[in-house]
Design a protein around this motif. Structure first.
Motif: not given
Length: 77
Positions: A42, A30, A36-40, A32-34
């Motif tokens: 990749k 979770s 990726k979404e909030e801090y770009q 990792k997903q956060k």
């Protein structure tokens, strides 16, 4: 609260050395997903994660007060 530490080029991507998240617990997956979404971020699939200086798998839970380190792959000779 948990503290996330970034090393090497990950500091440049994040624009900071560390991040504090106001969560009681979160899995590595979770987190990792956060990121990726909030801090770009990749590609975090090749990044090692450690909780309190112990390497961790995606299923492990980060708890309040823990320190998480993101460690990129290194090469040497």
């Amino acid at each position: 609260m948990i503290t996330v530490l970034f090393f090497a080029h990950l500091q440049e991507i994040a624009g900071m050395e560390k991040l504090t998240l106001d969560v009681d617990q979160i899995s590595i997956k979770s987190l990792k997903q956060k990121l990726k979404e909030e801090y770009q971020f990749k590609n975090l699939d090749q990044i090692m994660f450690a909780i309190n200086e112990e390497y961790a798998t995606e299923d492990e839970i980060i708890k309040n007060g823990d320190i998480v380190a993101l460690i990129p792959p290194v090469s040497g000779g």
